[in-house]
Structures are given as C-alpha cells and as structure tokens.
Design an enzyme around this catalytic site. Structure first.
Site, PDB file in Angstrom:
ATOM      1  CB  CYS A  17     -11.430   3.240  24.340  1.00 20.58           C
ATOM      2  SG  CYS A  17     -11.577   3.250  22.689  1.00 20.58           S
ATOM      3  CB  CYS A  60      -9.360   2.293  19.144  1.00 21.50           C
ATOM      4  SG  CYS A  60      -8.762   1.311  20.635  1.00 21.50           S
ATOM      5  CB  CYS A  64      -9.245  -1.582  22.732  1.00 22.74           C
ATOM      6  SG  CYS A  64     -10.112  -0.189  23.476  1.00 22.74           S
ATOM      7  CB  CYS A  88      -5.086  -1.020   4.290  1.00 19.56           C
ATOM      8  SG  CYS A  88      -4.687   0.622   4.319  1.00 19.56           S
ATOM      9  NE  ARG A 141      -7.478   7.823  17.626  1.00 22.07           N
ATOM     10  CZ  ARG A 141      -8.029   8.741  18.246  1.00 22.07           C
ATOM     11  NH1 ARG A 141      -7.253  10.096  17.947  1.00 22.07           N
ATOM     12  NH2 ARG A 141      -8.960   8.758  19.013  1.00 22.07           N
ATOM     13  CB  CYS A 163     -14.029   0.702  21.462  1.00 24.07           C
ATOM     14  SG  CYS A 163     -12.573   0.655  20.198  1.00 24.07           S
ATOM     15  CB  CYS A 196      -1.045  -0.036   1.282  1.00 18.30           C
ATOM     16  SG  CYS A 196      -1.699   1.295   1.850  1.00 18.30           S
ATOM     17  CG  HIS A 197       0.199   4.731  -2.316  1.00 18.26           C
ATOM     18  ND1 HIS A 197      -1.093   4.468  -3.300  1.00 18.26           N
ATOM     19  CD2 HIS A 197       1.003   4.866  -3.453  1.00 18.26           C
ATOM     20  CE1 HIS A 197      -0.870   4.544  -4.481  1.00 18.26           C
ATOM     21  NE2 HIS A 197       0.449   4.912  -4.724  1.00 18.26           N
ATOM     22  CB  THR A 198       0.605   3.724   4.271  1.00 16.12           C
ATOM     23  OG1 THR A 198      -0.633   4.192   3.975  1.00 16.12           O
ATOM     24  CG2 THR A 198       0.860   4.272   5.755  1.00 16.12           C
ATOM     25  NE  ARG A 219      -3.587  -2.081  -1.971  1.00 15.24           N
ATOM     26  CZ  ARG A 219      -3.227  -0.842  -2.020  1.00 15.24           C
ATOM     27  NH1 ARG A 219      -2.861  -0.177  -3.097  1.00 15.24           N
ATOM     28  NH2 ARG A 219      -3.670   0.100  -1.130  1.00 15.24           N
ATOM     29  CG  HIS A 236      -0.387  -1.391   6.178  1.00 10.80           C
ATOM     30  ND1 HIS A 236       0.419  -0.791   5.237  1.00 10.80           N
ATOM     31  CD2 HIS A 236      -1.515  -0.730   5.717  1.00 10.80           C
ATOM     32  CE1 HIS A 236       0.080  -0.126   4.616  1.00 10.80           C
ATOM     33  NE2 HIS A 236      -1.282   0.134   4.635  1.00 10.80           N
ATOM     34  CD  GLU A 237      -3.542  -3.104   1.115  1.00 14.41           C
ATOM     35  OE1 GLU A 237      -4.242  -1.839   1.062  1.00 14.41           O
ATOM     36  OE2 GLU A 237      -3.280  -3.909   0.236  1.00 14.41           O
TER      37      GLU A 237
HETATM   38 ZN   LIG Z   1      -2.637   0.841   3.600  1.00 11.11          ZN
HETATM   39 ZN   LIG Z   2     -10.629   1.240  21.729  1.00 13.86          ZN
END
Ligand SMILES: [Zn+2]
Ligand SMILES: [Zn+2]
Length: 380
Positions: A103, A114, A100, A178, A118, A106, A48-50, A373, A70-71
C-alpha cells in the site's frame, strides 16, 4: 510439527468470556491458516495495558468471547497459500499492526501506518474471510489485534508476523513486539535527541521507560522523568533517568518547573501517558528555537489539545507517532539485533514470570501497578 499441517490443532487457550472476569484456560480448536496467513506456536507471551483495557471493556464496543494477547514470541508451525516470506520453524514476533508491503503507506519511507493491516481493535475475525480461526465445540471465539497470543497456537496474517534472529531468546525478546518498541522508537526514530542533549519523559511505565532507554542509548546527558507516582522514581534510574519531577510537588505548571531546571526548556520530550494536560506540558516544556515534543500516549476520545500558536512560531516542533514509527516486518528485526548486541537491555523490563495456567496473576500485577512486564510461559 509437520503432522499438524493442514489439520485443526486442539490446544489450550486463555479465553475471556466476559468483560473484567478472570480468563479461563479452555481446550480450543485452531483452524489451519488460509491464504496469506500463518499458524504460530506461541512459546512466551506478555501482558500489555492494551489487553487489560479491552478486557475491561469500559467504554469501547465489547466483543466476547475473545482471546487476548499481542506481545509474544513463537515459532511458525505452518503457512497458508501464497506465503513466501515465512516457513515452518522460523522464529517470529507477532505484531498488533501490520505491513503489507504493497500500500501507499508501506511504500512510503515515512509511514508505518499500513492501509490493510493497521491496528483495528474492533475486528475479531480474519481479514480474508471474516471468520475466526478459533472455536470451542464449533462456537467461534474472537481474535484480538490479529494476534491472540494467549493461546498455545494462533493464526495471524503474514503481514503481522516479523521473522527474527533464531538465536534471540524468545522469553526476553517477546516484549519487543509492542510496548518497548513503541517507547524506544518514539525516542530514537522520531525525537532523535542529539548526543549530550536534555530530554524529558512524561510517564514512567514500560513505554516511558523504553523512551528513556532510547535517550540513554542516544547519549542524552540529562533525562528528566515526570510522573505522579514517586514510587516509580527509584526503578527508573536503571533506565538512565537522572532527575525526577512530580507535578504534585509544585504549585506552578510542570512545564515552567522544567524550563527553570534546564535554562529555558529541554531539547526533546516524549509523552507516554495519554493525559491531554501532560501532552500540553510535554510540548510547552521544550526549548524554543529547536525543541521537539513527541506524543505517544493515546488520549481520551473527547480530549482537545490547546496551546498558544506562538509556541509553535517560536520554533518548537510537535510530532506524534504510532508504534515508534517502526514498520513491523522491515524494522523490528533490527530492534531484536540491538538487544543481541547488548545495546538495548530488555531484561530490566521483565519483572515477573508466571506459567500459562496462572495467567490471571499477570492481570493482577498490572491492575495493582506492580512491575513492568510479566512473561507468561506457555510450556509451564
Ligand atoms: Zn501493547
Ligand atoms: Zn501496507
């Protein structure tokens, strides 16, 4: 897999030693999961770009050596103390932000941000003890987004792991973790275009096309794609985009062009580029009286959004969203089900596939702006 429970696992991971330098496949040690953590066997991951943005480390605080990714899709190998929602063998998607379930965010039906889990792009260690679960001959390797999926095994907080339908093909649904959910959710959860409405999507990368896909699913009758790159227009038709506007082709601001095309403005717009001028256009191109604009793209840190307040007083709505307003654990399984019942088509986002040993090719495709992708298969 039971032979590895409680043991350090030795496996392959793609390690980024320096900003912008090709990843190196290394033998790493992955420690067992601690309390409220799970260890996952990753089967497929995508880029992913991130990942590329933080690997390039232009501007942000650099953190190396690090394992990006992360994907992904994988299977639970073992669980730490206190984990009751997941068990070994469960099929899962790790998610870069968490839920979680305790909180205020959530517990709110309106938020997915979250407090505990987060997204935190600066953290390279686990929450519980401030340590990494990855090492090479004792040298710690930093985590990324709590997921680090460019590894055959990884450790994540249970709140960042979504259990999904075990029948879902992980080589396809991994992209739901993602970008696809971000664009799709922005449209179906936040913009909510009524059936037959007219929609504009700014930016026709994977996130924007996922927003278009959401508009198609919602039954929008016109979907106007806005992008500076005309080579993206042909491919965008597959995602339901019916018309194209290249701001470079016009002397007047793109919001005026769109207002003329649509008798006063679109019913909904979604902005996926993060360019602040595109954000302003995306807001000002919605119809007065009912138009809703949704911002998704992440802007430059110094950007300032400016518009005349009369644009709001004339009953236009401006909203922003994070991860398509989806709560990772509660909502993402239903996105996978949308794919399973053939409502959502994820195959058309997948334009390349490479074995893990060739992961750097996925970076090359993205840096050249080729395709959407690239799926990286861990089992070669
Ligand atoms: Zn991403
Ligand atoms: Zn939370």
């Amino acid at each position: 897999m039971s032979g590895t429970v409680g043991q350090v696992i030795h496996c392959k991971a793609a390690v980024a030693w320096e900003a912008g330098k090709p990843l190196v496949i290394e033998q790493v040690e992955v420690a067992p999961p601690q309390a409220m953590e799970v260890r996952l066997k990753i089967l497929y991951t995508s880029l992913c770009h991130t990942d590329v943005y933080f690997w390039e480390a232009k501007g942000q605080h650099p953190l190396f050596p690090r394992i990006y990714g992360h994907e992904a899709g994988g299977i639970v190998e073992s669980v730490g103390e206190g984990v009751t929602d997941l068990k070994p063998g469960d099929h899962v998607l790790p998610i870069f932000t968490g839920e979680c379930k305790e909180c205020a965010h959530c517990k709110s039906e309106e938020s997915n941000m979250c407090d505990l889990l987060r997204i935190n792009t600066d953290r390279g260690v686990m929450l519980s003890d401030g340590k990494s679960r990855f090492s090479i001959k004792g040298q710690p390797i930093y985590h990324f987004l709590g997921t680090s999926t460019f590894s055959e095994y990884t450790v994540a907080h249970v709140g960042c792991v979504t259990k999904i339908n075990p029948l879902a093909p992980l080589d396809k649904v991994c992209v739901i973790s993602c970008g696809i959910s971000t664009g799709l959710g922005a449209m179906v959860n936040v913009a909510k275009p009524p059936k037959g409405s007219t929609v504009a999507v700014f930016g026709l990368g994977a996130v924007g096309l996922a927003a278009a896909e959401g508009a198609r699913i919602a039954g929008a009758s016109r979907i106007i794609g806005v992008d500076l790159n005309p080579s993206r227009f042909e491919g965008a038709k597959k995602f339901g985009v019916t018309e194209f506007v290249n701001p470079k082709d016009h002397k007047k601001p793109v919001q005026e062009v769109i207002a003329e095309m649509t008798n006063g403005g679109v019913d909904r717009s979604v902005e996926c580029t993060g360019n602040v001028d595109a954000m302003i256009s995306a807001f000002e191109c919605v119809h007065d009286g009912w138009g809703v604009a949704v911002l998704v793209g992440v802007p430059h840190k110094d950007a300032v959004f400016k518009t005349h307040p009369i644009n709001l007083l004339n009953e236009r709505t401006l909203k922003g969203t994070f991860f398509g307003n989806y709560k990772p654990r509660s909502d993402i399984p239903s996105v996978v089900e949308k794919y399973m019942n053939k409502e959502l088509e994820v195959e058309k986002f997948i334009t390349h596939q490479v074995p893990f040993s060739e992961i750097n090719k996925a970076f090359d495709y993205m840096l050249r702006g080729e395709g959407l992708r690239c799926i990286i298969s861990m089992e070669e």
